[in-house]
Motif scaffolding. Structure first.
Motif, mmCIF file in Angstrom:
data_model
loop_
_atom_site.group_PDB
_atom_site.id
_atom_site.type_symbol
_atom_site.label_atom_id
_atom_site.label_comp_id
_atom_site.label_asym_id
_atom_site.label_seq_id
_atom_site.Cartn_x
_atom_site.Cartn_y
_atom_site.Cartn_z
ATOM 1 N N THR A 29 0.813 -1.220 0.000
ATOM 2 C CA THR A 29 0.000 0.000 0.000
ATOM 3 C C THR A 29 0.850 1.276 0.000
ATOM 4 O O THR A 29 2.006 1.271 0.451
ATOM 5 C CB THR A 29 -0.891 0.052 1.255
ATOM 6 O OG1 THR A 29 -0.010 0.108 2.395
ATOM 7 C CG2 THR A 29 -1.795 -1.162 1.353
ATOM 8 N N TYR A 30 0.211 2.332 -0.451
ATOM 9 C CA TYR A 30 0.852 3.650 -0.446
ATOM 10 C C TYR A 30 1.028 4.135 1.003
ATOM 11 O O TYR A 30 1.970 4.865 1.303
ATOM 12 C CB TYR A 30 0.011 4.627 -1.275
ATOM 13 C CG TYR A 30 0.619 5.994 -1.349
ATOM 14 C CD1 TYR A 30 1.915 6.169 -1.837
ATOM 15 C CD2 TYR A 30 -0.085 7.118 -0.925
ATOM 16 C CE1 TYR A 30 2.489 7.433 -1.885
ATOM 17 C CE2 TYR A 30 0.484 8.379 -0.975
ATOM 18 C CZ TYR A 30 1.770 8.531 -1.446
ATOM 19 O OH TYR A 30 2.342 9.778 -1.498
ATOM 20 N N VAL B 87 4.252 2.962 2.084
ATOM 21 C CA VAL B 87 5.293 3.751 1.409
ATOM 22 C C VAL B 87 5.503 5.064 2.170
ATOM 23 O O VAL B 87 6.634 5.463 2.457
ATOM 24 C CB VAL B 87 4.896 4.036 -0.061
ATOM 25 C CG1 VAL B 87 5.874 5.005 -0.723
ATOM 26 C CG2 VAL B 87 4.802 2.731 -0.851
ATOM 27 N N SER C 213 6.455 -7.380 -3.465
ATOM 28 C CA SER C 213 5.787 -6.362 -2.635
ATOM 29 C C SER C 213 6.787 -5.544 -1.837
ATOM 30 O O SER C 213 6.663 -4.316 -1.727
ATOM 31 C CB SER C 213 4.775 -7.036 -1.699
ATOM 32 O OG SER C 213 3.759 -7.648 -2.469
ATOM 33 N N ASP D 120 8.923 -3.452 -4.362
ATOM 34 C CA ASP D 120 8.160 -2.309 -4.880
ATOM 35 C C ASP D 120 8.002 -1.217 -3.824
ATOM 36 O O ASP D 120 8.056 -0.023 -4.133
ATOM 37 C CB ASP D 120 6.777 -2.761 -5.371
ATOM 38 C CG ASP D 120 6.860 -3.414 -6.750
ATOM 39 O OD1 ASP D 120 7.985 -3.579 -7.257
ATOM 40 O OD2 ASP D 120 5.804 -3.741 -7.320
ATOM 41 N N THR D 121 7.805 -1.639 -2.576
ATOM 42 C CA THR D 121 7.697 -0.646 -1.497
ATOM 43 C C THR D 121 9.012 0.124 -1.375
ATOM 44 O O THR D 121 9.027 1.353 -1.282
ATOM 45 C CB THR D 121 7.332 -1.340 -0.164
ATOM 46 O OG1 THR D 121 6.090 -2.028 -0.359
ATOM 47 C CG2 THR D 121 7.197 -0.353 0.975
ATOM 48 N N ALA E 130 9.372 2.464 -4.285
ATOM 49 C CA ALA E 130 8.457 3.609 -4.173
ATOM 50 C C ALA E 130 8.994 4.611 -3.149
ATOM 51 O O ALA E 130 8.952 5.827 -3.383
ATOM 52 C CB ALA E 130 7.059 3.123 -3.780
ATOM 53 N N ILE F 104 1.771 -0.215 -6.803
ATOM 54 C CA ILE F 104 1.327 0.113 -5.429
ATOM 55 C C ILE F 104 -0.197 0.279 -5.411
ATOM 56 O O ILE F 104 -0.793 0.771 -6.379
ATOM 57 C CB ILE F 104 2.018 1.425 -4.949
ATOM 58 C CG1 ILE F 104 3.559 1.248 -4.869
ATOM 59 C CG2 ILE F 104 1.469 1.912 -3.603
ATOM 60 C CD1 ILE F 104 4.079 0.297 -3.799
ATOM 61 N N HIS G 8 -3.733 1.823 -3.585
ATOM 62 C CA HIS G 8 -4.188 2.970 -2.778
ATOM 63 C C HIS G 8 -5.639 3.263 -3.119
ATOM 64 O O HIS G 8 -5.984 3.388 -4.301
ATOM 65 C CB HIS G 8 -3.305 4.180 -3.128
ATOM 66 C CG HIS G 8 -3.534 5.382 -2.259
ATOM 67 N ND1 HIS G 8 -3.659 5.304 -0.884
ATOM 68 C CD2 HIS G 8 -3.635 6.711 -2.568
ATOM 69 C CE1 HIS G 8 -3.826 6.516 -0.394
ATOM 70 N NE2 HIS G 8 -3.826 7.388 -1.391
ATOM 71 N N LYS H 96 -4.922 -0.125 -7.993
ATOM 72 C CA LYS H 96 -3.570 -0.683 -7.966
ATOM 73 C C LYS H 96 -2.903 -0.187 -9.234
ATOM 74 O O LYS H 96 -3.301 -0.567 -10.333
ATOM 75 C CB LYS H 96 -3.667 -2.209 -7.948
ATOM 76 C CG LYS H 96 -2.337 -2.905 -7.781
ATOM 77 C CD LYS H 96 -2.537 -4.399 -7.616
ATOM 78 C CE LYS H 96 -1.213 -5.086 -7.434
ATOM 79 N NZ LYS H 96 -1.355 -6.532 -7.346
#
Ligand code: NZQ
Ligand code: ZN
Length: 405
Positions: A93-94, A97, A119, A122-123, A126, A172, A174, A178
């Protein structure tokens, strides 16, 4: 008449050709047993000793396997200071982040180390683009702002699937969406892949990973660009190898040799190589991201197992020869007509997904209650249409949802 013919063939020639491309992939790969102990020295090389690093990881797996300890010991031994950000969940999730961005700014972080699967990586990626950005970080995903600056990211991979350890993409979630962003600057500067750390993967993640990496190749393989012999041949070989070794690791989770093939294939599947010089598709990913945004407990690769055969069934008539080639060269099936061969190829792929234990219908994915109309509209909201093999409008996506039942 002669002129018209000449013009027509000229236009055909102009429209149908290999695309120009640029390819830049700076990710240094370290592959094999014990490579995780190099993480400290890699960071020293990049940002110097006594620097401050953020270590990002997921729920439990990296702690349980002892990998996180190995990574932090290596950092300590190299004189790197670090703070930790754990508990990154699948379909990240944002919110998470933002938590990382606050921490990174507060601690004056100079680089990020991701220990996990897509996951976690990517976090980390981000956070890396949001820290130097003065605006709202979600702009990268929703408004198409292209990342221009990023903190350096290194990865220690625990799950071969998303390919984020080499890719220029970040995905991500939010507020029910997605979305992805990307640019070359988000590619990790280094990635460590030790297939021994795949031994603990549960069957669900094994199959989801195998299907996701296949999809990353297929999203590029199903192209209308002609003259792709070189890349298409490599893609076919990669798909065959992933299927063969996927079935091995499904039964024998400690098979280092088979995991090595899967780890290598998964990492290259999404670094851009399989799309060189051709128009890529990405409709299956666009549709799947709406499904796993609708229900975040859905695993991306399993969603793709449901979407992909339905998409193939819907679009193959746009260019049957490509699907005949897939049926024959990847799935090893051939029937007496073009149509039968194509459908046998799709059926064989579906069977492979089933053999891996994956769901192939919305009901098996526990997603029969989703609202196809709503998801189809969301899927085309930002890009306008989805895909290139056949440009899909929301009405087309609705029909693809029907084929998933
Ligand atoms: O949280 P922990 O305890 O670590 O458990 C994770 C998680 O529950 C577990 N796991 C990971 N390594 C393990 C392990 N369990 C046991 N042993 C290990 N060695 O696996 C679960 C799933 O992890 P996750 O990181 O979510 O999986 P994956 O690597 O498939 O990543 C999926 C995410 O990547 C996105 C997907 O949409 C999804 O959000 N993608 C990212 C892309 C990119 N950046 O280029 C492209 C892809 O197409 C994809 O969209
Ligand atoms: Zn994917």
């Amino acid at each position: 008449m002669g002129n018209a013919l000449h013009r027509r063939s000229f236009i055909t020639f102009k429209e149908k050709k290999m695309e120009n491309f640029e390819f830049y992939n700076p990710t240094k790969l370290f592959f094999g047993r014990g490579q995780e102990t190099r993480i400290g020295s890699l960071l020293v090389e990049k940002v110097g000793t006594d620097s401050q690093v953020l270590v990002v990881y997921g729920g439990q797996s990296a702690k349980k396997s002892g990998l996180l300890d190995k990574v932090t010991s290596s950092l300590k031994a190299s004189g790197i200071n670090f703070v930790e950000l754990g508990d990154v969940r699948p379909n990240p999730t944002y919110e998470k982040v933002k938590e990382g961005v606050v921490l990174a700014r507060e601690k004056n972080i100079q680089a990020i180390v991701a220990v996990g699967g897509g996951s976690v990586i990517d976090t980390a990626k981000a956070i890396a683009i949001c820290v130097p950005y003065e605006g709202e970080g979600w702009d990268f995903f929703e408004k198409g702002v292209v990342p221009k600056k990023a903190l350096p990211v290194a990865c220690v991979l625990t799950l071969p699937a998303a390919g984020s350890e080499q890719s220029k993409r970040i995905v991500i979630s939010h507020q029910g969406r997605k979305l992805g962003t990307g640019s070359d600057i988000v590619r990790p500067f280094a990635s460590i892949i030790n297939p021994e750390f795949f031994f603990t993967l549960p069957p669900k993640q094994v199959r989801a990973g195998v299907i996701d990496m296949m999809s990353h190749i297929m999203e590029r393989y199903f192209t209308q660009t002609p003259n792709t012999d070189f890349i298409s041949g490599q893609a076919e070989a990669a798909l065959r190898s992933i299927m063969k070794n996927g079935l091995i690791v499904r039964k024998d989770s400690q098979n280092y040799e088979a995991w090595s093939q899967i780890g290598l294939a998964g990492s290259f599947a999404h670094n851009g190589f399989y799309g060189l010089g051709q128009k890529e598709d990405w409709a299956c990913h666009g549709i799947e991201h709406e499904i796993s945004a609708w229900d975040e407990t859905i695993t991306h690769g399993e969603g793709l197992a449901v979407v992909t055969p339905a998409w193939m069934t819907y679009v193959w008539k746009e260019n049957p020869s490509r699907f005949v080639q897939f049926a024959q060269n990847v799935m090893g099936v051939k029937e007496d007509t073009e149509e039968k061969t194509v459908l046998a190829g799709i059926a064989a792929l579906k069977n492979f997904f089933k053999e891996m234990g994956a769901p192939v219908t919305l009901a098996e994915l526990h997603a029969e209650k989703l609202d196809p109309q709503e998801l189809a509209e969301k899927a085309v909201k930002i890009p306008g249409t989805l895909g290139n093999f056949k440009k899909l409008h929301s009405e087309d996506i609705l029909k693809i949802f029907e084929l998933m039942r």
